[in-house]
Design a protein around this motif. Structure first.
Motif, PDB file in Angstrom:
ATOM      1  N   PRO A   1       0.826  -1.213   0.000  1.00 37.74           N
ATOM      2  CA  PRO A   1       0.000   0.000   0.000  1.00 37.74           C
ATOM      3  C   PRO A   1       0.862   1.265   0.000  1.00 37.74           C
ATOM      4  N   ASN A   2       0.324   2.329  -0.566  1.00 37.01           N
ATOM      5  CA  ASN A   2       1.107   3.528  -0.880  1.00 37.01           C
ATOM      6  C   ASN A   2       1.876   4.111   0.302  1.00 37.01           C
TER       7      ASN A   2
ATOM      8  N   GLU B   1      -8.035   6.511   3.207  1.00 36.54           N
ATOM      9  CA  GLU B   1      -7.300   7.249   4.221  1.00 36.54           C
ATOM     10  C   GLU B   1      -6.242   8.137   3.559  1.00 36.54           C
ATOM     11  N   THR B   2      -6.302   9.417   3.862  1.00 35.97           N
ATOM     12  CA  THR B   2      -5.398  10.379   3.226  1.00 35.97           C
ATOM     13  C   THR B   2      -3.944  10.008   3.420  1.00 35.97           C
TER      14      THR B   2
ATOM     15  N   VAL C   1     -15.003  10.016   4.958  1.00 35.43           N
ATOM     16  CA  VAL C   1     -14.011   9.912   3.883  1.00 35.43           C
ATOM     17  C   VAL C   1     -13.512  11.313   3.557  1.00 35.43           C
ATOM     18  N   GLU C   2     -12.206  11.511   3.576  1.00 35.58           N
ATOM     19  CA  GLU C   2     -11.642  12.843   3.346  1.00 35.58           C
ATOM     20  C   GLU C   2     -10.767  12.916   2.103  1.00 35.58           C
ATOM     21  N   ILE C   3     -10.693  11.817   1.357  1.00 35.89           N
ATOM     22  CA  ILE C   3      -9.892  11.850   0.126  1.00 35.89           C
ATOM     23  C   ILE C   3     -10.810  12.116  -1.070  1.00 35.89           C
ATOM     24  N   ASP C   4     -10.209  12.403  -2.210  1.00 38.89           N
ATOM     25  CA  ASP C   4     -10.974  12.702  -3.411  1.00 38.89           C
ATOM     26  C   ASP C   4     -11.430  11.423  -4.112  1.00 38.89           C
TER      27      ASP C   4
END
Length: 369
Positions: free
Chosen positions: A80-81, A176-177, A225-228
């Motif tokens: 994962p990133n 998750e940001t 959710v706070e990501i785009d």
């Protein structure tokens, strides 16, 4: 033949793709350096053991042991990133070459530190943008640069999928940001990279980011959710062309819609990764009523295609593109600079664009690069 020990971290879709590519590169090409599969790591130790046996790795271990194993010369990271940064920095500190999946990092600061550390270490470094290895995309760039389309006036690029399209899909690490970075990082990094590959530097941009599903199911409740979920961008390229770019993981029916159209004064070029062996070319000046797009098929007349198949129209696939990327990586490790891929410097340029998109959306203004 010289050998290099491979340590692979991660056993998901991308981990398997890397393992296959190392095997296929040996059987497909005459290489200057041969990969030896030394160690495989995963957070699930039992899965690491099973995959190591199935994929031909000598042993399974934790990732810290893998990075510090003297037998490992190249660390391939398919996690994962958010884990790209600590694992890459540890590998570089140990003097290892690094092959990291995209995006390079979750933040530009992390990407900058990784790029700088790789320069200091003086080791080969590559990032997994294997779509750019497609012979058809190389042909597309050749047609653009040769003037086949005339002066380039416009561009539209898009990468859309639908795996997050269901509003009731559960909250995951992608939401998750600090772990993923949203659709822009997960998918948008590919179309940003492809835009640079085709038309070069972006001079300025103006962007909008949108979260369509502000909450998702999580552990019996709901989590914010706070990501785009999607991004839309206006682009001005340094070569004078103007264009647009979009990315979304909400578009039902789109499975791998990495696509572009390039418009020039003499024609148009169109491509869709869902039909990755085709280019569509429109040229002006045709007979009225009979003009239209021509479909160009991939075949052995293009570099690298013939290594997999001697007949035109028989198709390359995703894993062949990953094999081409690994071949380029192995040749770089052998000191052959003729074959190139996306290194940390170029991946940093992509992350710089992504950060400019975020800045523009947050501040609601044009951003110069």
């Amino acid at each position: 033949m010289r050998e290099i020990g491979i340590g692979l971290i991660g056993t998901g879709f991308m981990g398997r793709a890397h393992a296959l590519a190392f095997h296929h590169a040996v059987s497909t090409f005459e290489l200057s350096v041969k990969p030896r599969l030394v160690a495989l790591a995963d957070a699930d130790a039992a899965r690491a053991e099973r995959c190591a046996a199935d994929w031909g790795f000598a042993r399974a271990c934790d990732w810290e042991s893998l990075v510090n194993d003297p037998a490992v010369g190249l660390v391939a990271i398919t996690t994962p990133n958010r884990l790209h940064y600590p694992m890459t920095m540890a590998a570089l500190a140990a003097g290892k070459a690094v092959y990291c999946e995209k995006p390079l990092a979750v933040t530009l600061d992390e990407a900058s530190a990784m790029r700088d550390a790789a320069k200091r270490a003086g080791v080969v470094n590559r990032v997994g943008y294997n779509y750019l290895q497609n012979p058809m995309l190389k042909l597309a760039r050749e047609l653009i640069e040769s003037g086949e389309l005339g002066e380039i006036t416009g561009y539209h690029g898009e990468f859309s999928e639908d795996f997050m399209g269901d509003p009731q899909a559960p909250f995951s690490w992608r939401c998750e940001t600090e772990q993923a970075g949203g659709a822009l990082a997960d998918l948008g990094s590919h179309i940003l990279s492809l835009s640079r590959f085709l038309l070069g530097d972006v001079a300025a941009l103006c962007a909008d980011l949108h979260t369509a599903h502000a909450e998702r199911p999580h552990q019996g409740g709901r989590r914010r959710v706070e990501i785009d979920d999607q991004a839309h961008v206006l682009l001005r390229f340094a070569n004078g062309a103007h264009g647009t770019l979009a990315t979304s993981w909400l578009r039902h029916g789109r499975k791998n819609h990495l696509a572009f159209e390039v418009y020039g004064t003499r024609g148009t070029l169109a491509y869709d990764q869902e039909r990755l062996n085709e280019l569509r070319l429109y040229g002006t000046g045709g007979r009225p009523g009979l003009d239209g797009f021509r479909t160009l098929l991939s075949g052995p007349h293009l570099p690298d295609y013939a290594a997999f198949c001697p007949a035109a129209g028989h198709q390359l696939g995703y894993n062949e593109l990953k094999t081409l990327e690994v071949r380029s990586l192995l040749e770089a490790l052998a000191g052959n600079g003729a074959l190139t891929g996306v290194d940390f410097q170029e991946a940093w340029e992509v992350e710089r664009l992504a950060q400019a998109v975020r800045d523009s959306a947050r501040e609601e203004r044009w951003v110069r690069i």
